[in-house]
Scaffold this active site. Structure first.
Site, PDB file in Angstrom:
ATOM      1  N   ASP A  30       0.857  -1.183   0.000  1.00 41.69           N
ATOM      2  CA  ASP A  30       0.000   0.000   0.000  1.00 41.69           C
ATOM      3  C   ASP A  30       0.895   1.236   0.000  1.00 41.69           C
ATOM      4  O   ASP A  30       2.019   1.200   0.502  1.00 41.69           O
ATOM      5  CB  ASP A  30      -0.940   0.009   1.220  1.00 41.69           C
ATOM      6  CG  ASP A  30      -2.170   0.870   0.986  1.00 41.69           C
ATOM      7  OD1 ASP A  30      -3.268   0.309   0.809  1.00 41.69           O
ATOM      8  OD2 ASP A  30      -2.038   2.120   0.956  1.00 41.69           O
ATOM      9  N   PHE A 149     -17.094  -9.636  -3.989  1.00 41.66           N
ATOM     10  CA  PHE A 149     -18.468  -9.400  -3.527  1.00 41.66           C
ATOM     11  C   PHE A 149     -18.566  -9.353  -2.005  1.00 41.66           C
ATOM     12  O   PHE A 149     -19.667  -9.420  -1.463  1.00 41.66           O
ATOM     13  CB  PHE A 149     -19.396 -10.491  -4.070  1.00 41.66           C
ATOM     14  CG  PHE A 149     -19.354 -10.594  -5.569  1.00 41.66           C
ATOM     15  CD1 PHE A 149     -20.106  -9.717  -6.348  1.00 41.66           C
ATOM     16  CD2 PHE A 149     -18.545 -11.516  -6.207  1.00 41.66           C
ATOM     17  CE1 PHE A 149     -20.048  -9.776  -7.737  1.00 41.66           C
ATOM     18  CE2 PHE A 149     -18.483 -11.589  -7.585  1.00 41.66           C
ATOM     19  CZ  PHE A 149     -19.234 -10.721  -8.354  1.00 41.66           C
ATOM     20  N   LEU A 150     -17.426  -9.234  -1.314  1.00 42.53           N
ATOM     21  CA  LEU A 150     -17.483  -9.285   0.151  1.00 42.53           C
ATOM     22  C   LEU A 150     -18.365  -8.168   0.699  1.00 42.53           C
ATOM     23  O   LEU A 150     -18.500  -7.105   0.101  1.00 42.53           O
ATOM     24  CB  LEU A 150     -16.081  -9.204   0.762  1.00 42.53           C
ATOM     25  CG  LEU A 150     -15.285  -7.898   0.623  1.00 42.53           C
ATOM     26  CD1 LEU A 150     -15.675  -6.846   1.631  1.00 42.53           C
ATOM     27  CD2 LEU A 150     -13.811  -8.201   0.762  1.00 42.53           C
ATOM     28  N   LYS A 208     -20.351  -7.330 -11.363  1.00 41.25           N
ATOM     29  CA  LYS A 208     -20.209  -6.615 -10.089  1.00 41.25           C
ATOM     30  C   LYS A 208     -21.152  -5.411 -10.014  1.00 41.25           C
ATOM     31  O   LYS A 208     -21.886  -5.237  -9.043  1.00 41.25           O
ATOM     32  CB  LYS A 208     -18.749  -6.174  -9.924  1.00 41.25           C
ATOM     33  CG  LYS A 208     -18.470  -5.334  -8.706  1.00 41.25           C
ATOM     34  CD  LYS A 208     -18.745  -6.073  -7.413  1.00 41.25           C
ATOM     35  CE  LYS A 208     -18.781  -5.112  -6.250  1.00 41.25           C
ATOM     36  NZ  LYS A 208     -19.131  -5.764  -4.990  1.00 41.25           N
ATOM     37  N   ASN A 212     -24.640  -4.803  -7.638  1.00 42.62           N
ATOM     38  CA  ASN A 212     -24.863  -3.644  -6.766  1.00 42.62           C
ATOM     39  C   ASN A 212     -26.062  -2.820  -7.213  1.00 42.62           C
ATOM     40  O   ASN A 212     -26.810  -2.296  -6.385  1.00 42.62           O
ATOM     41  CB  ASN A 212     -23.593  -2.790  -6.681  1.00 42.62           C
ATOM     42  CG  ASN A 212     -22.617  -3.359  -5.663  1.00 42.62           C
ATOM     43  OD1 ASN A 212     -22.934  -4.332  -4.979  1.00 42.62           O
ATOM     44  ND2 ASN A 212     -21.444  -2.768  -5.548  1.00 42.62           N
ATOM     45  N   LEU A 254     -35.154  -5.841   1.933  1.00 42.32           N
ATOM     46  CA  LEU A 254     -36.440  -5.129   1.831  1.00 42.32           C
ATOM     47  C   LEU A 254     -36.745  -4.412   3.145  1.00 42.32           C
ATOM     48  O   LEU A 254     -37.897  -4.371   3.567  1.00 42.32           O
ATOM     49  CB  LEU A 254     -37.576  -6.104   1.512  1.00 42.32           C
ATOM     50  CG  LEU A 254     -37.777  -6.499   0.049  1.00 42.32           C
ATOM     51  CD1 LEU A 254     -39.043  -7.336  -0.102  1.00 42.32           C
ATOM     52  CD2 LEU A 254     -37.850  -5.277  -0.879  1.00 42.32           C
ATOM     53  N   GLY A 261     -25.710   3.353   1.812  1.00 47.34           N
ATOM     54  CA  GLY A 261     -24.560   4.260   1.724  1.00 47.34           C
ATOM     55  C   GLY A 261     -23.313   3.412   1.629  1.00 47.34           C
ATOM     56  O   GLY A 261     -23.345   2.278   1.152  1.00 47.34           O
ATOM     57  N   CYS A 264     -19.410   1.601  -1.600  1.00 46.56           N
ATOM     58  CA  CYS A 264     -19.671   0.852  -2.836  1.00 46.56           C
ATOM     59  C   CYS A 264     -20.966   1.243  -3.549  1.00 46.56           C
ATOM     60  O   CYS A 264     -20.918   1.824  -4.631  1.00 46.56           O
ATOM     61  CB  CYS A 264     -19.672  -0.643  -2.554  1.00 46.56           C
ATOM     62  SG  CYS A 264     -18.012  -1.260  -2.190  1.00 46.56           S
TER      63      CYS A 264
HETATM   64  P1  NAD Z   1     -10.048   1.628   0.356  1.00 43.68           P
HETATM   65  O1  NAD Z   1     -10.021   3.076   0.036  1.00 43.68           O
HETATM   66  O2  NAD Z   1     -10.361   1.176   1.749  1.00 43.68           O
HETATM   67  O3  NAD Z   1      -8.629   0.972  -0.016  1.00 43.68           O
HETATM   68  C1  NAD Z   1      -7.885   1.298  -1.147  1.00 43.68           C
HETATM   69  C2  NAD Z   1      -6.408   1.230  -0.750  1.00 43.68           C
HETATM   70  O4  NAD Z   1      -5.595   1.341  -1.918  1.00 43.68           O
HETATM   71  C3  NAD Z   1      -5.966   2.344   0.195  1.00 43.68           C
HETATM   72  O5  NAD Z   1      -5.378   1.779   1.345  1.00 43.68           O
HETATM   73  C4  NAD Z   1      -4.962   3.140  -0.633  1.00 43.68           C
HETATM   74  O6  NAD Z   1      -3.927   3.712   0.150  1.00 43.68           O
HETATM   75  C5  NAD Z   1      -4.422   2.080  -1.568  1.00 43.68           C
HETATM   76  N1  NAD Z   1      -3.797   2.572  -2.801  1.00 43.68           N
HETATM   77  C6  NAD Z   1      -4.208   3.573  -3.607  1.00 43.68           C
HETATM   78  N2  NAD Z   1      -3.373   3.688  -4.656  1.00 43.68           N
HETATM   79  C7  NAD Z   1      -2.436   2.729  -4.530  1.00 43.68           C
HETATM   80  C8  NAD Z   1      -1.307   2.314  -5.306  1.00 43.68           C
HETATM   81  N3  NAD Z   1      -1.002   2.922  -6.458  1.00 43.68           N
HETATM   82  N4  NAD Z   1      -0.574   1.296  -4.856  1.00 43.68           N
HETATM   83  C9  NAD Z   1      -0.863   0.668  -3.691  1.00 43.68           C
HETATM   84  N5  NAD Z   1      -1.910   1.008  -2.923  1.00 43.68           N
HETATM   85  C10 NAD Z   1      -2.688   2.019  -3.339  1.00 43.68           C
HETATM   86  O7  NAD Z   1     -11.052   0.971  -0.686  1.00 43.68           O
HETATM   87  P2  NAD Z   1     -11.844  -0.435  -0.554  1.00 43.68           P
HETATM   88  O8  NAD Z   1     -13.121  -0.245   0.144  1.00 43.68           O
HETATM   89  O9  NAD Z   1     -10.907  -1.466  -0.067  1.00 43.68           O
HETATM   90  O10 NAD Z   1     -12.194  -0.682  -2.079  1.00 43.68           O
HETATM   91  C11 NAD Z   1     -11.222  -1.075  -3.027  1.00 43.68           C
HETATM   92  C12 NAD Z   1     -11.916  -1.515  -4.295  1.00 43.68           C
HETATM   93  O11 NAD Z   1     -12.697  -2.689  -4.007  1.00 43.68           O
HETATM   94  C13 NAD Z   1     -12.911  -0.522  -4.871  1.00 43.68           C
HETATM   95  O12 NAD Z   1     -12.921  -0.622  -6.260  1.00 43.68           O
HETATM   96  C14 NAD Z   1     -14.249  -0.991  -4.311  1.00 43.68           C
HETATM   97  O13 NAD Z   1     -15.333  -0.577  -5.110  1.00 43.68           O
HETATM   98  C15 NAD Z   1     -14.055  -2.495  -4.363  1.00 43.68           C
HETATM   99  N6  NAD Z   1     -14.864  -3.257  -3.406  1.00 43.68           N
HETATM  100  C16 NAD Z   1     -14.933  -2.868  -2.112  1.00 43.68           C
HETATM  101  C17 NAD Z   1     -15.703  -3.599  -1.223  1.00 43.68           C
HETATM  102  C18 NAD Z   1     -15.884  -3.147   0.210  1.00 43.68           C
HETATM  103  O14 NAD Z   1     -16.760  -3.703   0.875  1.00 43.68           O
HETATM  104  N7  NAD Z   1     -15.122  -2.198   0.725  1.00 43.68           N
HETATM  105  C19 NAD Z   1     -16.379  -4.743  -1.660  1.00 43.68           C
HETATM  106  C20 NAD Z   1     -16.242  -5.148  -2.980  1.00 43.68           C
HETATM  107  C21 NAD Z   1     -15.484  -4.381  -3.854  1.00 43.68           C
END
Ligand code: NAD
Length: 437
Positions: A30, A149-150, A208, A212, A254, A261, A264
């Site tokens: 990260d 899909f978590l 995906k 949603n 439902l 909110g 996602c």
């Molecule tokens: P988040 O913002 O919590 O995490 C993203 C992470 O990526 C951050 O820690 C950020 O510092 C890091 N990052 C950004 N640019 C980077 C780079 N170039 N190299 C390395 N790290 C980098 O986001 P999230 O909630 O984990 O979501 C991530 C993706 O997963 C999104 O596309 C989201 O739509 C999808 N998603 C999320 C969930 C969920 O429940 N949160 C579920 C399914 C899908």
């Protein structure tokens, strides 16, 4: 297998820890040094039940480490891309800056035959573009899209035992290789019968956002029924129970209330709309704008109910706001309806005292102007009105008799329809739900 996970937020940190728990050798990368430090120390940088346990166990076993140094991915056979795809400023489209940056940072470290598996939620067409980038850079690496899909709050269990796996695979020779690599990664889920849908990039990307969009539609549908119930003295919860008995409809998702909110659903339906418009098919998902509008109206409705319950003005009234996270068992306040209600009431001059078991630190960072109490009883003390906006178990279980003795005026707005109106009214409360008489 040796795996890397690029981006260790809600999705990536859980994925990295869960894959190590399953026996893989994982490095999580990260760009956020503080997040990497926390994860490396075995401490979850956000609230997710069970995450800290598997982090500590996997770090202890030597199978999991975190770093800001992308060069450490060089040995990995599969690289998962899990960076954020937030809503772009000034529009509904997804901001792909982080995905592009992650791919660019990977390029110098990719071995021929390694697999890059996208997990981030991206607009349809992104994977094809990225596959071409891998090819023109001459990496010899293959791309797959493997959407996630978590559900926050159940993320560990959903990652270890997903209800389905979707493999978006290339059309060319890389297909079998990519499938074999993913099958090895997910061997344990496959052994327990998890279904796999093998498809092309575009379908995987669409699965995906379609999932949603469907869930958002189901929630806004019942909230639209709540709006009609409100002008007819009908009860939307009984309506949901009744239509939910029809197995074609089902009762889940439902629950009328203040709407959806989080990080996602809201941004994904807006990005889907923007992408469909780019593709000349805006009309096909035009209904998603209405879904979004219904959703946003419910937040306003909850605020209006508090104002009405306090005789037309909340100015200088103490309002206890129960909940800040976008849903229970999470500290995520991204686009949280609960936090939005607190902020709106504060803007109307109320003395808001908000509480939440996990989301106060994240809320303070965004809205330090609000009042906060870590103890629910302190939030309720001498309140002129109470509004329940995140259905944490401890708020659902509140004792109406005990709480009635704490507040100045027993007025409650149940923004999630989780309290029993008869029981609360019997304890002296003036109860108002969302779409309930
Ligand atoms: P988040 O913002 O919590 O995490 C993203 C992470 O990526 C951050 O820690 C950020 O510092 C890091 N990052 C950004 N640019 C980077 C780079 N170039 N190299 C390395 N790290 C980098 O986001 P999230 O909630 O984990 O979501 C991530 C993706 O997963 C999104 O596309 C989201 O739509 C999808 N998603 C999320 C969930 C969920 O429940 N949160 C579920 C399914 C899908």
């Amino acid at each position: 297998m040796r795996l890397s996970v690029i981006g260790c937020g809600y999705l990536g940190a859980v994925h990295a820890a869960a894959m190590a728990q399953l026996g893989h050798d994982v490095v999580g990368i990260d760009v956020d040094g503080a997040k990497v430090a926390a994860l490396s120390a075995g401490s979850a940088p956000f609230f997710e039940p069970g995450l800290a346990d598997i982090l500590r166990a996997s770090i202890g076993s030597g199978r999991l480490r975190f770093s800001t140094d992308i060069a450490l991915v060089a040995d990995a056979e599969v690289h998962f891309v899990a960076v954020g795809t937030p809503q772009a400023r000034g529009g509904g489209a997804a901001d792909l800056t982080y995905v592009d940056a992650a791919i660019e940072s990977l390029l110098p470290h990719l071995k021929a035959g390694s697999l890059v598996a996208g997990k981030s939620t991206v607009p349809v067409g992104t994977a094809a573009r990225l596959a071409e980038r891998l090819q023109t850079a001459g990496t010899g690496a293959i791309l797959a899209w493997n959407p996630e899909f978590l559900r926050e709050g159940y993320a560990v269990q959903d990652t270890i035992s997903p209800d389905r796996l979707v493999y978006g695979l290339p059309a060319d020779d890389g297909r079998e290789h990519a499938k074999a690599a993913l099958d090895t990664v997910y061997a344990s889920a496959l052994a327990s019968g998890t279904p796999v849908v093998e498809t092309d990039y575009a379908t995987a990307e669409l699965v995906k956002v379609a999932a949603n969009a469907f869930l958002a539609t189901k929630i806004s549908f019942i909230n639209a029924m709540a709006e009609i119930a409100e002008v007819t003295d009908a009860d939307v919860t009984a309506l949901a129970d009744a239509i939910g008995h029809d197995t074609r409809i089902g009762r889940r998702f439902l629950n009328a209330g203040i709407g959806f909110g989080g990080g996602c659903l809201p941004k994904d339906i807006r990005a889907f709309t923007a992408r469909a418009e780019e593709l000349g098919r805006g009309e096909s998902v035009a209904f998603l704008k209405e879904i979004d509008a219904i959703n946003m109206r419910r937040r306003q409705r909850a605020v209006d109910l508090v104002v009405d319950a306090l005789g037309g003005s909340v100015y200088r009234k103490k309002v206890a706001v129960l909940g800040l996270a976008f849903k229970p068992d999470s500290d995520d306040v991204r686009d949280s309806p609960a936090l939005d209600v607190a902020v709106q009431l504060n803007g109307l001059g109320a003395r808001v005292i908000a509480t939440d078991p996990a989301a106060i630190p994240n809320s303070i960072r965004l809205h330090p102007q609000l009042g906060f109490a870590t103890d629910t009883m302190d939030a309720l003390h001498e309140a002129d009105a109470v509004v329940l906006v995140t259905e944490w178990r401890e708020y659902r279980d509140l004792d109406p008799v005990v709480t009635a003795a704490l507040v100045r005026d027993p007025v409650i707005i149940d923004g999630r329809n989780v309290l029993d109106p008869a029981v609360w009214r019997a304890a002296g409360w003036r109860y108002t739900g969302m779409g309930r008489p």
